[in-house]
Design a protein around this motif. Sequence first.
Motif, PDB file in Angstrom:
ATOM      1  N   HIS A 139       0.776  -1.138  -0.014  1.00  0.00           N
ATOM      2  CA  HIS A 139       0.063   0.054   0.108  1.00  0.00           C
ATOM      3  C   HIS A 139       0.837   1.300   0.069  1.00  0.00           C
ATOM      4  O   HIS A 139       0.316   2.409   0.249  1.00  0.00           O
ATOM      5  CB  HIS A 139      -0.994   0.130   1.270  1.00  0.00           C
ATOM      6  N   SER A 140       2.311   1.156  -0.388  1.00  0.00           N
ATOM      7  CA  SER A 140       2.988   2.257  -0.456  1.00  0.00           C
ATOM      8  C   SER A 140       2.502   3.374  -1.642  1.00  0.00           C
ATOM      9  O   SER A 140       2.043   2.768  -2.775  1.00  0.00           O
ATOM     10  CB  SER A 140       4.409   1.791  -0.637  1.00  0.00           C
ATOM     11  N   THR A 141       2.747   4.537  -1.467  1.00  0.00           N
ATOM     12  CA  THR A 141       2.457   5.249  -2.612  1.00  0.00           C
ATOM     13  C   THR A 141       3.565   5.302  -3.680  1.00  0.00           C
ATOM     14  O   THR A 141       3.410   5.981  -4.528  1.00  0.00           O
ATOM     15  CB  THR A 141       2.304   6.756  -1.765  1.00  0.00           C
ATOM     16  N   ASP A 142       4.721   4.518  -3.338  1.00  0.00           N
ATOM     17  CA  ASP A 142       5.720   4.345  -4.366  1.00  0.00           C
ATOM     18  C   ASP A 142       5.518   3.293  -5.165  1.00  0.00           C
ATOM     19  O   ASP A 142       5.475   2.130  -4.722  1.00  0.00           O
ATOM     20  CB  ASP A 142       7.064   4.198  -3.524  1.00  0.00           C
ATOM     21  N   GLU A 143       5.275   3.654  -6.468  1.00  0.00           N
ATOM     22  CA  GLU A 143       4.795   2.368  -7.348  1.00  0.00           C
ATOM     23  C   GLU A 143       6.045   1.537  -7.487  1.00  0.00           C
ATOM     24  O   GLU A 143       5.910   0.387  -7.676  1.00  0.00           O
ATOM     25  CB  GLU A 143       4.635   3.182  -8.880  1.00  0.00           C
ATOM     26  N   THR A 160       4.179 -22.421   1.548  1.00  0.00           N
ATOM     27  CA  THR A 160       3.617 -23.178   2.552  1.00  0.00           C
ATOM     28  C   THR A 160       3.385 -22.312   3.830  1.00  0.00           C
ATOM     29  O   THR A 160       3.554 -22.879   5.109  1.00  0.00           O
ATOM     30  CB  THR A 160       4.191 -24.443   2.843  1.00  0.00           C
ATOM     31  N   LEU A 161       3.552 -20.992   3.712  1.00  0.00           N
ATOM     32  CA  LEU A 161       3.399 -19.986   5.011  1.00  0.00           C
ATOM     33  C   LEU A 161       2.193 -20.187   5.514  1.00  0.00           C
ATOM     34  O   LEU A 161       1.084 -20.473   4.966  1.00  0.00           O
ATOM     35  CB  LEU A 161       3.764 -18.792   4.229  1.00  0.00           C
ATOM     36  N   ASP A 162       2.019 -20.157   6.944  1.00  0.00           N
ATOM     37  CA  ASP A 162       1.203 -20.160   7.819  1.00  0.00           C
ATOM     38  C   ASP A 162       0.240 -18.971   7.515  1.00  0.00           C
ATOM     39  O   ASP A 162       0.853 -17.589   7.502  1.00  0.00           O
ATOM     40  CB  ASP A 162       1.271 -20.586   9.189  1.00  0.00           C
ATOM     41  N   ALA A 163      -1.213 -18.894   7.472  1.00  0.00           N
ATOM     42  CA  ALA A 163      -1.958 -17.796   7.265  1.00  0.00           C
ATOM     43  C   ALA A 163      -1.560 -16.905   6.016  1.00  0.00           C
ATOM     44  O   ALA A 163      -1.619 -15.549   6.261  1.00  0.00           O
ATOM     45  CB  ALA A 163      -1.989 -17.104   8.629  1.00  0.00           C
ATOM     46  N   SER A 164      -1.080 -17.539   4.965  1.00  0.00           N
ATOM     47  CA  SER A 164      -0.829 -16.686   3.899  1.00  0.00           C
ATOM     48  C   SER A 164      -1.820 -15.744   3.413  1.00  0.00           C
ATOM     49  O   SER A 164      -1.677 -14.809   2.347  1.00  0.00           O
ATOM     50  CB  SER A 164      -0.104 -17.509   2.762  1.00  0.00           C
ATOM     51  N   THR A 165      -3.093 -16.466   3.546  1.00  0.00           N
ATOM     52  CA  THR A 165      -4.422 -15.686   2.961  1.00  0.00           C
ATOM     53  C   THR A 165      -4.557 -14.430   3.595  1.00  0.00           C
ATOM     54  O   THR A 165      -5.615 -13.694   3.137  1.00  0.00           O
ATOM     55  CB  THR A 165      -5.437 -16.610   2.759  1.00  0.00           C
ATOM     56  N   LEU A 166      -3.998 -13.764   4.761  1.00  0.00           N
ATOM     57  CA  LEU A 166      -4.148 -12.764   5.116  1.00  0.00           C
ATOM     58  C   LEU A 166      -4.053 -11.537   4.453  1.00  0.00           C
ATOM     59  O   LEU A 166      -4.462 -10.690   4.456  1.00  0.00           O
ATOM     60  CB  LEU A 166      -3.219 -12.703   6.865  1.00  0.00           C
ATOM     61  N   LEU A 167      -2.859 -11.578   3.570  1.00  0.00           N
ATOM     62  CA  LEU A 167      -2.541 -10.613   2.802  1.00  0.00           C
ATOM     63  C   LEU A 167      -3.413 -10.855   1.191  1.00  0.00           C
ATOM     64  O   LEU A 167      -2.991 -10.139   0.166  1.00  0.00           O
ATOM     65  CB  LEU A 167      -1.158 -10.647   2.248  1.00  0.00           C
ATOM     66  N   LEU A 168      -4.474 -11.629   1.145  1.00  0.00           N
ATOM     67  CA  LEU A 168      -5.184 -11.776  -0.152  1.00  0.00           C
ATOM     68  C   LEU A 168      -5.826 -10.534  -0.712  1.00  0.00           C
ATOM     69  O   LEU A 168      -5.459  -9.980  -1.716  1.00  0.00           O
ATOM     70  CB  LEU A 168      -6.210 -12.779  -0.055  1.00  0.00           C
ATOM     71  N   LEU A 169      -6.391  -9.556   0.047  1.00  0.00           N
ATOM     72  CA  LEU A 169      -6.892  -8.253  -0.221  1.00  0.00           C
ATOM     73  C   LEU A 169      -6.061  -7.367  -0.831  1.00  0.00           C
ATOM     74  O   LEU A 169      -5.901  -6.475  -1.665  1.00  0.00           O
ATOM     75  CB  LEU A 169      -7.816  -8.030   0.661  1.00  0.00           C
ATOM     76  N   ASP A 170      -4.574  -7.471   0.215  1.00  0.00           N
ATOM     77  CA  ASP A 170      -3.616  -6.439  -0.155  1.00  0.00           C
ATOM     78  C   ASP A 170      -2.841  -6.700  -1.423  1.00  0.00           C
ATOM     79  O   ASP A 170      -2.689  -5.831  -2.311  1.00  0.00           O
ATOM     80  CB  ASP A 170      -2.496  -6.734   0.902  1.00  0.00           C
ATOM     81  N   LEU A 214      -6.367  -9.157   6.060  1.00  0.00           N
ATOM     82  CA  LEU A 214      -5.995  -7.785   6.780  1.00  0.00           C
ATOM     83  C   LEU A 214      -6.745  -6.821   5.984  1.00  0.00           C
ATOM     84  O   LEU A 214      -6.927  -6.691   4.642  1.00  0.00           O
ATOM     85  CB  LEU A 214      -4.531  -7.606   6.630  1.00  0.00           C
ATOM     86  N   LYS A 215      -7.091  -5.663   6.547  1.00  0.00           N
ATOM     87  CA  LYS A 215      -8.003  -4.703   6.013  1.00  0.00           C
ATOM     88  C   LYS A 215      -6.918  -3.908   5.208  1.00  0.00           C
ATOM     89  O   LYS A 215      -5.923  -3.487   5.784  1.00  0.00           O
ATOM     90  CB  LYS A 215      -8.529  -3.674   7.001  1.00  0.00           C
ATOM     91  N   PRO A 216      -6.980  -3.745   3.933  1.00  0.00           N
ATOM     92  CA  PRO A 216      -6.326  -3.190   3.051  1.00  0.00           C
ATOM     93  C   PRO A 216      -5.922  -1.374   3.214  1.00  0.00           C
ATOM     94  O   PRO A 216      -5.093  -0.939   3.059  1.00  0.00           O
ATOM     95  CB  PRO A 216      -6.612  -3.461   1.607  1.00  0.00           C
ATOM     96  N   ASP A 217      -7.165  -0.826   3.823  1.00  0.00           N
ATOM     97  CA  ASP A 217      -7.164   0.712   4.088  1.00  0.00           C
ATOM     98  C   ASP A 217      -6.856   1.107   5.390  1.00  0.00           C
ATOM     99  O   ASP A 217      -6.798   2.318   5.863  1.00  0.00           O
ATOM    100  CB  ASP A 217      -8.562   0.980   3.595  1.00  0.00           C
ATOM    101  N   VAL A 218      -6.239   0.179   6.092  1.00  0.00           N
ATOM    102  CA  VAL A 218      -5.648   0.329   7.533  1.00  0.00           C
ATOM    103  C   VAL A 218      -4.136   0.230   7.832  1.00  0.00           C
ATOM    104  O   VAL A 218      -3.649  -0.909   7.273  1.00  0.00           O
ATOM    105  CB  VAL A 218      -6.551  -0.414   8.679  1.00  0.00           C
ATOM    106  N   ALA A 219      -3.767   1.322   8.257  1.00  0.00           N
ATOM    107  CA  ALA A 219      -2.004   1.246   8.395  1.00  0.00           C
ATOM    108  C   ALA A 219      -1.702   0.088   9.287  1.00  0.00           C
ATOM    109  O   ALA A 219      -0.962  -0.698   9.012  1.00  0.00           O
ATOM    110  CB  ALA A 219      -1.681   2.589   8.761  1.00  0.00           C
ATOM    111  N   ASP A 220      -2.241  -0.054  10.449  1.00  0.00           N
ATOM    112  CA  ASP A 220      -2.042  -0.969  11.246  1.00  0.00           C
ATOM    113  C   ASP A 220      -2.637  -2.346  10.894  1.00  0.00           C
ATOM    114  O   ASP A 220      -3.842  -2.350  10.567  1.00  0.00           O
ATOM    115  CB  ASP A 220      -2.338  -0.559  12.776  1.00  0.00           C
ATOM    116  N   PRO A 221      -2.106  -3.368  11.048  1.00  0.00           N
ATOM    117  CA  PRO A 221      -2.531  -4.802  10.616  1.00  0.00           C
ATOM    118  C   PRO A 221      -4.185  -5.044  11.459  1.00  0.00           C
ATOM    119  O   PRO A 221      -3.887  -5.219  12.713  1.00  0.00           O
ATOM    120  CB  PRO A 221      -1.583  -5.740  10.717  1.00  0.00           C
ATOM    121  N   THR A 222      -5.110  -5.124  10.913  1.00  0.00           N
ATOM    122  CA  THR A 222      -6.286  -5.469  11.461  1.00  0.00           C
ATOM    123  C   THR A 222      -7.037  -6.467  10.492  1.00  0.00           C
ATOM    124  O   THR A 222      -7.399  -6.284   9.418  1.00  0.00           O
ATOM    125  CB  THR A 222      -7.186  -4.156  11.605  1.00  0.00           C
TER     126      THR A 222
END
Length: 893
Positions: A139-143, A160-170, A214-222
């Motif tokens: 979500h960085s502003t730097d392309e 095979t990382l655990d909980a890799s789908t947390l970053l799906l929306l990201d 993880l919510k993609p529009d929140v800076a802190d991981p939620t």
Amino acid sequence: DSCSIMAGGKKSGWFPDVAVALWRRLLGIMDINKIEDGLVHELVFDYLLELWGIMFRMRQNIGIVNENQQIEETELVPPLRILAPWGFKATMVANEQHKGGRLHAYELLCKMTLQREHDTPLEPGHLSQFYAVLHHGLHSTDEDVVNEIVRSSSNYFPSTLDASTLLLLDFIYALVLTLDFNNTPPTQAPRVEAQTILGSTLCFPNLYHDIPVLKPDVADPTTTICSNVKDYVVEALLTSGKKEPSAAARCVALSSTGVWLYEELTTSHTRHSRVKEAINVLLVSLKFSNRTVASVACTQLHLLTHCSTELMENMPEMPPRIIEPTCPHSLPISITQPFVSQLLVSLLLCILDWCMAVPLELLTDTYGAESDKRLIRTVFKVTLGKPGHSAKHSYSLSDLASQDFDPNLQLEKVQEAPGFVNRSKLNSVNRSNTVQLGRDGAVSLAAHTVLSHLTNHLGHFPLARGCSLLACRVSEHQDVEDAPGELSSKLFNSPNVQFLIYNDTCLMSVVEIPAETSKPGGGAADDMLSSNRCVRFIMRDGGGKYCWDWSLLYSPSAAQDANKPGGLASHVYGIFISRSLNKLITKGHNVILQLLQYIGWSSPECQSRNRLPPQHPLASPTPGAATRCPIQRHHPHPAASYATRGELRWKLQGDKVVKSPPPFHLARLVCAQMGFLSRDNRHRVHLLKKNERFLRELKNLDSRHCRETHKVAVLYIAPGQEDKLSVLSNTGGSKEYEDFVAGLGWEVDLRSHCGFRGKLQSDGSAGVSAPYYATSTLEVVFHVATRFPSTDDSARNVKLKHLGNDEVHIVWSEHSRDYRRGIIPTEFGDVVIVIYPIRHGLYRVQIIKKPDVPYFGPLFDGAIVNSRVLPVLVRETAINAGRAKRSQIPLYQ
């Protein structure tokens, strides 16, 4: 005493443990992120990437078994994550001067973390910090930061990382930014990697219904629960299929669309609302000016033939909408380059498989009560384009517009990226509704083959003996009196055998043989006055080899007027019921039942769908239905129509069988009634000379396969297997592997198999069975390594000979390391499809191919699919890989 001083011994000098200790101490006293010069900081991280690559290769080579020696395990294992603290700290540097080093740090962290399996478990702190770094970076502003993460994370979801789908929306949001079709040039953004990641996410929505992300529009991981991930992925996928500017990335996007459609249509759950739009994108992509993109779209439509049943049940309007736009005359293309010719051939073969897959009624019925348009007529118009001139048709893409198909859907043009095959682009395309089928030999040959195939096999494939048998296996010497036991020059001395050529495309053998007797139902001549001879036609053309037996039926034995013949009847592919059957109906249904029983014995494929046993009489038809058409079949050639009743004036005797006419007289009579000897057709029929050269060519023609054939190697690699001997010694695999092999085709007994064998012997040296798959146009045999005997070196050499000579290899690897091509030494194996089990019934697919092999689908490198659709998708990918390899052979058609 044998150890170094550092290890507690007395030896001094340089030893491996001394070098490792010194090296780790040097790394510990430095902090490269304190380097103020940005260029030096970037160069250091560039070297760290090179250093990590060396350590990774060292770790991969530990324990590798070579041909002559085995590298023993050692306690000195390269620490692959020792550089991670520097990488994490570098990603937090906000100084623009250190941007180059920061980008290298992202790449280094992705390489050391995204592995299939780690020798040592990842520390919880490392994994959580890695997720945090990617969350902020995506979500960085730097392309440049986003592009670097996408470029380095193509193996993120297959890991095979655990909980890799947390970053799906990201990742989905970052991919949309990367695939910005208006701002980012295709040569700068990692478009192929972005499409690969996007395609690898298609398997998750059907597997996990409510995914914590993880919510993609929140800076802190939620974390939050997302239930509409499929909508996001499909939206990005369809947009890519319409606007992706990179040709290579567009091919991956269309392949992902085809894989998603196949999984969606074969899933019992509710279909997605945008399935029709996805099919529309594939159809419109056929008119694309880039030949490779159009070919990939054709491949995906070809894949959907396996979903024809589901489409007919749930969306019956879609199969006609697929067949019509696929017809080449509907597309604004003409043959100006050889690459267009290959596309047109692919389109014709795609139409053929679709026509064979859908119900016959769909092709023959009209579109409405006031319309005379039939789908089969549209297909025949394409295949009947005459050589040498253009064939205009009444259909175009605009005529096919409907609520489900938008022929005017706008597709953005592609820009060739460096390294992509530029020769696939069509620089000169004639934008008209004219398809010039006759100016190219390959297209004309394909059109003729499609026409012959549809005429012969439409509506009655497979035959009673299964899919392995398509062409006739009857030869000219069989059933002939005083004939040799095989095709030989002695057959030429028989007066009852003649060879003709029709239209320079069809070889006809006319054989006069004794009539059949003592058959179920009494045979075709039961209770009928007939000749004791019948005529056999054996025809060979581009579609294969076919055979008919014709019997001469004069009249019922109890008929008053015995001088009026009843006509000729073909009792193999069709029965012509003459008006004399009306007299039989007045006597009862027994004769008709016997006739139908005989048909069921001689041609089981003519029976009704319920497949009644041949020895039981079929249900009694009504007199009117029996008179109109008891059985109807299609004919392999326009000239092979039902014979009309001839006014034969043979003097009948009191017996049922008439005195034999002169040799070959009945065969000559059949040729005359079929129109071969008429003034209009006489110049099309020529008598062939009987000599040794013709005999050799006839035997060679019969040895050829009338269907496309492929042989594919299948290997199993167990955990820890790294050498050829251990791989070739496997006689079985895991349950998942066996289920996968069972899904590739059906097991056939090599001792009795009559279809394509792929050079597998029936003596047991290649095993007793093999997976086999066939359609009316294709045959595939899989050389499964675990099916071969592995008792000694001789048996393993036989196995290696069969596997090594195959162009396409399918490798099922359960080893922790990636597959190496050198395990099976061969000059072939141009394409290797490697399958790695992940978890939860998911599998990652790796495509390894030689540089000269063009792109193929439907699977792509990095795809993730579930176990239910894996066998079919891998099989279709292997077939298309073989076609792609053969397309590079000069003069291959």
